[in-house]
Write an enzyme that holds these catalytic residues in place. Structure first.
Site, PDB file in Angstrom:
ATOM      1  N   SER A   1       1.639   1.076  -8.527  1.00  0.00           N
ATOM      2  CA  SER A   1       0.690   1.434  -9.597  1.00  0.00           C
ATOM      3  C   SER A   1       0.130   2.841  -9.407  1.00  0.00           C
ATOM      4  CB  SER A   1      -0.438   0.406  -9.697  1.00  0.00           C
ATOM      5  OG  SER A   1      -1.037   0.181  -8.444  1.00  0.00           O
TER       6      SER A   1
ATOM      7  N   HIS B   1       4.193  -6.718  -6.694  1.00  0.00           N
ATOM      8  CA  HIS B   1       2.973  -5.905  -6.569  1.00  0.00           C
ATOM      9  C   HIS B   1       1.784  -6.760  -7.037  1.00  0.00           C
ATOM     10  CE1 HIS B   1       0.506  -2.424  -6.232  1.00  0.00           C
ATOM     11  NE2 HIS B   1       0.827  -1.777  -7.333  1.00  0.00           N
TER      12      HIS B   1
ATOM     13  N   HIS C   1       4.224  -6.763   3.457  1.00  0.00           N
ATOM     14  CA  HIS C   1       3.747  -5.492   2.883  1.00  0.00           C
ATOM     15  C   HIS C   1       4.727  -4.386   3.236  1.00  0.00           C
ATOM     16  CE1 HIS C   1       1.066  -2.229   1.703  1.00  0.00           C
ATOM     17  NE2 HIS C   1       0.473  -3.142   0.962  1.00  0.00           N
TER      18      HIS C   1
HETATM   19  N1  CMX Z   1       8.680 -13.910   1.693  1.00  0.00           N
HETATM   20  C1  CMX Z   1      10.031 -13.935   1.802  1.00  0.00           C
HETATM   21  N2  CMX Z   1      10.782 -12.869   2.103  1.00  0.00           N
HETATM   22  C2  CMX Z   1      10.116 -11.718   2.339  1.00  0.00           C
HETATM   23  C3  CMX Z   1       8.717 -11.618   2.267  1.00  0.00           C
HETATM   24  C4  CMX Z   1       7.995 -12.773   1.917  1.00  0.00           C
HETATM   25  N3  CMX Z   1       6.670 -12.767   1.781  1.00  0.00           N
HETATM   26  N4  CMX Z   1       8.365 -10.338   2.557  1.00  0.00           N
HETATM   27  C5  CMX Z   1       9.502  -9.662   2.787  1.00  0.00           C
HETATM   28  N5  CMX Z   1      10.553 -10.487   2.636  1.00  0.00           N
HETATM   29  C6  CMX Z   1      11.973 -10.162   2.745  1.00  0.00           C
HETATM   30  C7  CMX Z   1      12.343  -9.093   1.704  1.00  0.00           C
HETATM   31  O1  CMX Z   1      12.556  -9.680   0.430  1.00  0.00           O
HETATM   32  C8  CMX Z   1      13.577  -8.473   2.337  1.00  0.00           C
HETATM   33  O2  CMX Z   1      14.647  -9.375   2.135  1.00  0.00           O
HETATM   34  P1  CMX Z   1      16.149  -8.831   1.915  1.00  0.00           P
HETATM   35  O3  CMX Z   1      16.470  -8.004   3.130  1.00  0.00           O
HETATM   36  O4  CMX Z   1      16.957 -10.076   1.785  1.00  0.00           O
HETATM   37  O5  CMX Z   1      16.121  -8.008   0.654  1.00  0.00           O
HETATM   38  C9  CMX Z   1      13.235  -8.503   3.838  1.00  0.00           C
HETATM   39  O6  CMX Z   1      12.236  -9.540   3.996  1.00  0.00           O
HETATM   40  C10 CMX Z   1      12.675  -7.193   4.365  1.00  0.00           C
HETATM   41  O7  CMX Z   1      11.569  -6.832   3.576  1.00  0.00           O
HETATM   42  P2  CMX Z   1      10.369  -5.972   4.208  1.00  0.00           P
HETATM   43  O8  CMX Z   1      10.945  -4.665   4.625  1.00  0.00           O
HETATM   44  O9  CMX Z   1       9.633  -6.772   5.198  1.00  0.00           O
HETATM   45  O10 CMX Z   1       9.393  -5.810   2.955  1.00  0.00           O
HETATM   46  P3  CMX Z   1       9.473  -4.766   1.761  1.00  0.00           P
HETATM   47  O11 CMX Z   1       8.769  -3.523   2.162  1.00  0.00           O
HETATM   48  O12 CMX Z   1      10.867  -4.630   1.241  1.00  0.00           O
HETATM   49  O13 CMX Z   1       8.633  -5.543   0.631  1.00  0.00           O
HETATM   50  C11 CMX Z   1       6.860  -6.765  -0.261  1.00  0.00           C
HETATM   51  C12 CMX Z   1       7.245  -5.655   0.681  1.00  0.00           C
HETATM   52  C13 CMX Z   1       5.341  -6.810  -0.408  1.00  0.00           C
HETATM   53  C14 CMX Z   1       7.470  -6.503  -1.658  1.00  0.00           C
HETATM   54  C15 CMX Z   1       7.393  -8.116   0.301  1.00  0.00           C
HETATM   55  O14 CMX Z   1       6.777  -8.368   1.552  1.00  0.00           O
HETATM   56  C16 CMX Z   1       7.176  -9.284  -0.623  1.00  0.00           C
HETATM   57  O15 CMX Z   1       8.019  -9.504  -1.519  1.00  0.00           O
HETATM   58  N6  CMX Z   1       6.054 -10.073  -0.449  1.00  0.00           N
HETATM   59  C17 CMX Z   1       5.725 -11.150  -1.345  1.00  0.00           C
HETATM   60  C18 CMX Z   1       5.140 -10.616  -2.648  1.00  0.00           C
HETATM   61  C19 CMX Z   1       3.744 -10.062  -2.425  1.00  0.00           C
HETATM   62  O16 CMX Z   1       2.886 -10.679  -1.820  1.00  0.00           O
HETATM   63  N7  CMX Z   1       3.489  -8.868  -2.983  1.00  0.00           N
HETATM   64  C20 CMX Z   1       2.145  -8.253  -2.962  1.00  0.00           C
HETATM   65  C21 CMX Z   1       2.024  -7.015  -2.063  1.00  0.00           C
HETATM   66  C22 CMX Z   1       0.645  -6.432  -2.148  1.00  0.00           C
HETATM   67  C23 CMX Z   1       0.377  -5.827  -3.509  1.00  0.00           C
HETATM   68  O17 CMX Z   1       1.023  -4.816  -3.852  1.00  0.00           O
HETATM   69  O18 CMX Z   1      -0.439  -6.355  -4.254  1.00  0.00           O
END
Ligand code: CMX
Length: 439
Positions: free
Chosen positions: A241, A271, A318
């Site tokens: 955002s 997000h 995150h």
């Molecule tokens: N549940 C399951 N899998 C998860 C996960 C979770 N909570 N967090 C990360 N992963 C997975 C990713 O999808 C990724 O999988 P692939 O390699 O198969 O694609 C792997 O773990 C590595 O990801 P990462 O490097 O740890 O995390 P990213 O920086 O790519 O993504 C985020 C960060 C927030 C998008 C991710 O942790 C996520 O999807 N969390 C759940 C959604 C969420 O809570 N979002 C809110 C964030 C805060 C906000 O902006 O408001």
């Protein structure tokens, strides 16, 4: 011109000189390197932006102009009889770079109350949506309707000097922030309360007035709104955002357009929409298990099931943080004080006990700890705001404070059009081949 605007101008002139001299002396200094995997993985960890309002540390969490969330809760001015910070104060801190006095905060509250009138055609735009439309869709459309009032767009059309851009962006910022609670509350009351709208109360602070227009006039909910709108306000510049608002603003799209673009990014489930997803996930778990408070063992099994279905566990993980989000901790402290026996809140705490080790055991999730969204819905639900589809709008209202303060800084510092270089995979392969043949 109001004294906050004068103060901002003073700070901006000072900072512009400072940046100019930094660039003259150190413009060629390398501060980062970029790897191929970073390019293919969402530019994670590449330092490529300047955002003055806040800075995120992977372990320490967010600091707004150097102040942590516990420090803000202690040092920012409060409402009479309140103990949570007023977001007006955080806006002052982010914009001016200094902690505000009580008088500064009252001045900002009064300015926003004075500018809060929303033209009827904005409500007509909202009314034109089917009631089933997601609140974030209605919210972003309403922002575009508000854009017709942009002072920046009007002045640009008439022809203004680049050195005056900031002044019009500042005006739009103050008016837009002032109007957001009314727009958001209108969407809420229309969708969930049969269109029984509540008029604003100009004597209340920004958060209390928002709570009032939503229809939650008790002290507990007002305090929750003050905390909520403060902790969601900013998370440095690279999140979707903030980055989108900055990027779109760099084309000199006015603050309404830039903020609306940022909000379409906040509406994504990875997000801001995660706050909605968390409550849905908890409710689905409770329904499936036929209990309002699943055991730790049951929660653990449900997390494993979610992962095995190829879904994310919302509220966890995150892109930058590598510890429990201090915004989660602030909400947990609030809940311990005000509503420790609530079953959904207790479930949030039980998830916190079991989720990190399960997520860590996958070996791929870099941050197994909860983020801000893991807690917020349970608190809102406790006070009766149970319509989870609306939660991201609350996040959006809060996020305006940081991204719009940053937009004022972008224009005050004369930041240019943002335009990073992209390449194709064929280019990457050629590059690797050529660099290997040289070696
Ligand atoms: N549940 C399951 N899998 C998860 C996960 C979770 N909570 N967090 C990360 N992963 C997975 C990713 O999808 C990724 O999988 P692939 O390699 O198969 O694609 C792997 O773990 C590595 O990801 P990462 O490097 O740890 O995390 P990213 O920086 O790519 O993504 C985020 C960060 C927030 C998008 C991710 O942790 C996520 O999807 N969390 C759940 C959604 C969420 O809570 N979002 C809110 C964030 C805060 C906000 O902006 O408001």
């Amino acid at each position: 011109m109001g004294y906050i605007k004068d103060l901002f101008k003073e700070k901006a002139v000072e900072q512009s000189k400072d940046v100019k001299s930094l660039l003259e002396q150190h413009g060629d200094k390398k501060i980062d390197e970029v790897t191929l995997s970073q390019i293919y993985s969402g530019m994670r960890g590449i330092t490529g932006l300047v955002t003055e309002t806040s800075l995120l540390d992977a372990n320490d969490g967010i600091r707004f102009r150097g102040y942590s969330i516990p420090q803000l809760r202690e040092k920012l001015p409060k409402a009479d009889n309140g103990s949570e910070p007023l977001p007006e104060g955080l806006f002052h801190l982010m914009l001016i770079g200094e902690l505000p006095s009580q008088q500064d905060v009252e001045h900002i509250s009064a300015t926003w109350a004075r500018r809060s009138h929303v033209p009827n055609y904005v409500f007509n735009v909202i009314e034109s949506f089917p009631a089933t439309a997601h609140p974030m869709t209605q919210f972003t459309a309403a922002l575009l309707a508000l854009q017709t009032e942009s002072k920046f767009a009007k002045a640009y059309k008439e022809g203004i000097s680049k050195k005056d851009h900031w002044a019009y962006v500042y005006e739009d910022t103050m008016t837009l922030i002032a109007r957001l609670p009314r727009v958001a509350a209108y969407i809420y009351r229309r969708k969930y309360k049969n269109g029984d709208h509540i008029q604003p109360d100009g004597m209340l602070d920004w958060s209390a007035n928002f709570a009032h227009m939503l229809g939650y006039d008790n002290d507990g909910f007002r305090e929750l709104m003050r905390l909520y709108l403060t902790i969601h306000a900013d998370h440095e510049g690279g999140n979707v955002s903030a980055h989108t608002t900055h990027l779109v603003g760099s084309a000199l799209s006015d603050p309404y357009l830039a903020f609306a673009a940022g909000m379409t990014g906040l509406a994504g489930p990875l997000h801001g929409l995660a706050n909605q997803e968390v409550i849905r996930w908890i409710e689905n778990m409770c329904e499936e298990l036929n209990t309002n408070m699943p055991s730790e063992e049951q929660i653990g099994e449900y997390i494993k099931k979610t992962l095995s279905e190829g879904k994310v566990v919302p509220g966890y993980g995150h892109a930058v943080l590598r510890q429990t989000d201090p915004r989660f901790v602030a909400q947990m402290e609030f809940a311990k004080r005000h509503c420790p026996d609530d079953p959904t809140i207790q479930t949030v705490w039980n998830i916190y006990k079991v989720a990190p080790s399960i997520l860590e055991a996958t070996g791929k999730i870099k941050n197994p700890w909860p983020n801000v969204d893991a807690h917020s819905g349970a608190l809102l639900k406790h006070y009766g705001l149970v319509e989870e589809e609306f939660y991201t709008v609350l996040f959006g209202v809060a996020r305006s404070l940081g991204v719009l303060a940053s937009l004022c800084w972008d224009r005050a510092l004369g930041m240019p059009l943002e335009r990073p270089k992209s390449v194709t995979t064929a280019w990457v392969k050629r590059f690797i081949k050529e660099s290997e043949s040289v070696a």
